[in-house]
Design a protein around this motif. Structure first.
Motif, short mmCIF file in Angstrom:
data_model
loop_
_atom_site.label_atom_id
_atom_site.label_comp_id
_atom_site.label_asym_id
_atom_site.label_seq_id
_atom_site.Cartn_x
_atom_site.Cartn_y
_atom_site.Cartn_z
N UNK A 135 -10.67 6.77 -7.90
CA UNK A 135 -10.80 5.47 -7.25
C UNK A 135 -11.29 4.40 -8.22
N UNK A 154 -1.42 -1.63 -10.42
CA UNK A 154 -1.66 -0.57 -9.44
C UNK A 154 -3.15 -0.28 -9.42
N UNK A 156 0.89 -1.17 0.00
CA UNK A 156 0.00 0.00 0.00
C UNK A 156 0.92 1.21 0.00
N UNK A 209 -12.48 0.17 -0.72
CA UNK A 209 -11.02 0.32 -0.63
C UNK A 209 -10.62 1.77 -0.32
N UNK A 245 -2.13 10.39 -3.71
CA UNK A 245 -2.96 9.26 -4.08
C UNK A 245 -2.52 8.03 -3.30
N UNK A 246 -3.50 7.20 -2.97
CA UNK A 246 -3.18 5.94 -2.27
C UNK A 246 -3.36 4.80 -3.27
N UNK A 247 -2.36 3.96 -3.36
CA UNK A 247 -2.39 2.89 -4.34
C UNK A 247 -2.12 1.54 -3.70
N UNK A 285 -4.15 0.26 -13.19
CA UNK A 285 -3.05 0.53 -14.12
C UNK A 285 -2.20 -0.73 -14.18
N UNK A 311 6.97 9.56 -2.30
CA UNK A 311 6.46 8.19 -2.19
C UNK A 311 6.62 7.72 -0.76
N UNK A 346 8.65 8.28 -8.05
CA UNK A 346 7.58 8.11 -7.08
C UNK A 346 6.23 8.60 -7.54
N UNK A 398 -9.53 3.07 -10.58
CA UNK A 398 -8.68 2.98 -11.78
C UNK A 398 -7.65 1.89 -11.57
N UNK A 418 -5.98 2.24 -7.81
CA UNK A 418 -6.11 3.51 -7.09
C UNK A 418 -7.19 3.38 -6.02
N UNK A 419 -6.83 3.67 -4.77
CA UNK A 419 -7.79 3.61 -3.66
C UNK A 419 -8.29 5.01 -3.32
N UNK A 420 -7.44 5.99 -3.44
CA UNK A 420 -7.78 7.39 -3.19
C UNK A 420 -6.97 8.24 -4.16
N UNK A 452 2.98 2.13 3.23
CA UNK A 452 2.24 1.92 4.47
C UNK A 452 2.19 0.45 4.86
N UNK A 469 1.42 8.20 -2.92
CA UNK A 469 2.30 8.84 -3.88
C UNK A 469 1.83 10.25 -4.19
#
Lengths: 319, 151
Positions: free
Chosen positions: A79, A70, A43, B16, A56-58, A83, A180, B140, A81, A72-74, A183, A46
């Motif tokens: 959200x 990847x 987690x 999520x 963004x949270x990935x 990749x 970057x 990053x 998406x 996307x969570x946030x 978590x 970035x």
């Protein structure tokens, strides 16, 4: 006697510093060389762009076979998406707009590692030290201080076992940006193959981005373009023209000259002043300048002062 | 984390939206608590069923007609400003209402899925720049925006 001792001490310190810097560079090289063979699920938070304060949270999943997914969570607007990068194609699936973009994988166009390490060695003083624990992982901190004034200092925390970058910071003019952060980090025993396969849902529109054509010389570029291009022979602040790509051939015509100093990159775009390519239409007028009868724009992840200096160099042809 | 907290966070967990530590705590609880796990399974099933519903595509020129209609309905009225609603707000409200109608259309069950439509284009500068930064593991930044050019 004391003088001889001091000289010996200075000599030993220089040797130690040299070998330390060398091993820090080796660590960066190893991180680049082994990244495609690491299996991990992370987690990560970035930066959404070089000049964006938005984060963004990935969920990042790597299968150890050069494939990365990847999710996307946030933030909410992105959200869901997905990749997917399989080393050849980058597929971006956006459920909200029911759209899929496919473009050549950035992994296939990476700067050659030897050139990269040469540039980093020339433009940065690299050192390593023990890093703090990040997401339960032991890290090594690699600090890269720029030789050229105005360039950012980059700090990279590498996972000691896998050498995956877990945290990256950039500092310029006493302002530090967290690019970057990790978590959570897990090394799963196995990962389902279908996780890394691009399955396009029915009804989605697919946009395929044509791969750019790499060229070596102005003549080779001109054969594909509707204008006479200009490739600068030298660039200040430790940058080199690492590659030249024709993004759009005739009739619109767009050339991209990729500049790198090992860590930072910028692109010098060139086009015919009589014909603005569709792909540059949304660009701010302020970013555009003229030189040698060409229209140009310089874009990249560099501090504003550095961008201004490079732009001035290109617009006055300080070759 | 107890059941009450987990249930209150379940929707965010399914979407999520939870951060790392919170997400791990909810996940651990779901492994241990059959009742919450059942609730979780229901929510996941519901989301999947909603997601599998076919979206209705508006007809050709719908957007232009909608815009024209909104401006036409907003233009002759001088009253909105006096009532504290500017023309811009009226347009925004109307477009928002129209979007909600579209959303309702999207959720309606309909005919089988259409084939995928495909087109080719060259990268615009946003996509090109994002792709450039994404090729560097030490930068990053890796989220590439979906380009709408060529659509």
């Amino acid at each position: 006697m004391v003088a001889r001792f001091l000289v010996a001490l200075i000599g030993l310190s220089a040797l130690a510093a040299g070998s330390h810097a060398q091993s820090a560079l080796d660590l960066l090289r190893a991180s680049l060389e082994t990244r495609s063979s690491v299996r991990a699920s992370m987690l990560q938070s970035q930066s959404l762009g070089p000049s964006s304060s938005e984060r963004t949270m990935l969920k990042v999943e790597m299968d150890g076979q050069n494939r990365v997914r990847r999710t996307v969570l946030q933030p909410l607007r992105l959200q869901g998406q997905v990749i997917l990068d399989d080393g050849r194609t980058l597929t971006i699936i956006a459920p909200d707009s029911r759209a899929v973009n496919q473009l050549p994988s950035p992994a296939a166009r990476m700067t050659p590692i030897d050139l990269r390490m040469e540039l980093i060695g020339r433009n940065y003083r690299v050192s390593r030290s023990r890093g703090e624990t990040i997401a339960g992982r032991t890290t090594t901190l690699v600090t890269c201080r720029p030789v050229n004034r105005g360039m950012p200092t980059r700090r990279i925390w590498l996972d000691r076992e896998t050498l995956v970058p877990l945290r990256i910071q950039s500092t310029v003019d006493s302002t530090t940006t967290l690019l970057l952060d990790t978590l959570s980090f897990e090394i799963p025993r196995s990962m389902p193959a279908e996780l890394f396969e691009a399955q396009i849902p029915a009804g989605y529109s697919v946009v395929r981005i044509s791969p750019p054509a790499r060229v070596q010389t102005e003549q080779e570029a001109d054969a594909r373009l509707n204008f006479r291009s200009w490739i600068p022979r030298s660039v200040p602040m430790g940058f080199v023209a690492e590659s030249v790509e024709v993004l759009a051939s005739r009739p619109s015509g767009l050339l991209a000259i990729r500049l790198s100093d090992g860590f930072h990159s910028a692109t010098l775009y060139q086009w015919d002043p009589r014909r603005l390519p569709d792909s540059m239409r949304r660009l701010d007028e302020e970013a555009i300048f003229s030189h040698r009868g060409l229209r140009m724009a310089l874009l990249g992840d560099l501090p504003r002062s550095v961008m201004d200096r490079l732009r001035e160099f290109f617009s006055k042809e300080g070759v | 984390m107890n059941c009450r907290i987990v249930i209150s966070k379940l929707s965010e967990y399914v979407d999520q939206e939870l951060g790392g530590r919170e997400m791990l705590l909810v996940r651990d609880h779901l492994h241990q608590c059959p009742q919450c796990a059942k609730e979780h399974a229901f929510l996941v099933g519901l989301k999947q069923r909603m997601g599998s519903m076919k979206l209705e595509e508006p007809t050709l020129g719908f957007e232009a007609r909608l815009r024209d209609a909104v401006y036409a309905s907003a233009a002759p009225k001088s009253a909105p400003k006096a009532a504290g609603l500017s023309l811009r707000a009226a347009v925004v409200t109307a477009v928002a209402a129209a979007s909600l109608s579209l959303l309702a259309l999207k959720l309606m069950p309909s005919t089988p899925a259409e084939p995928v439509s495909a087109s080719s284009t060259t990268a615009d500068w946003v996509t090109d720049q994002t792709s450039e930064t994404a090729r560097d593991p030490f930068v990053g930044i890796s989220v590439a925006p979906v380009s709408h050019s060529g659509r």
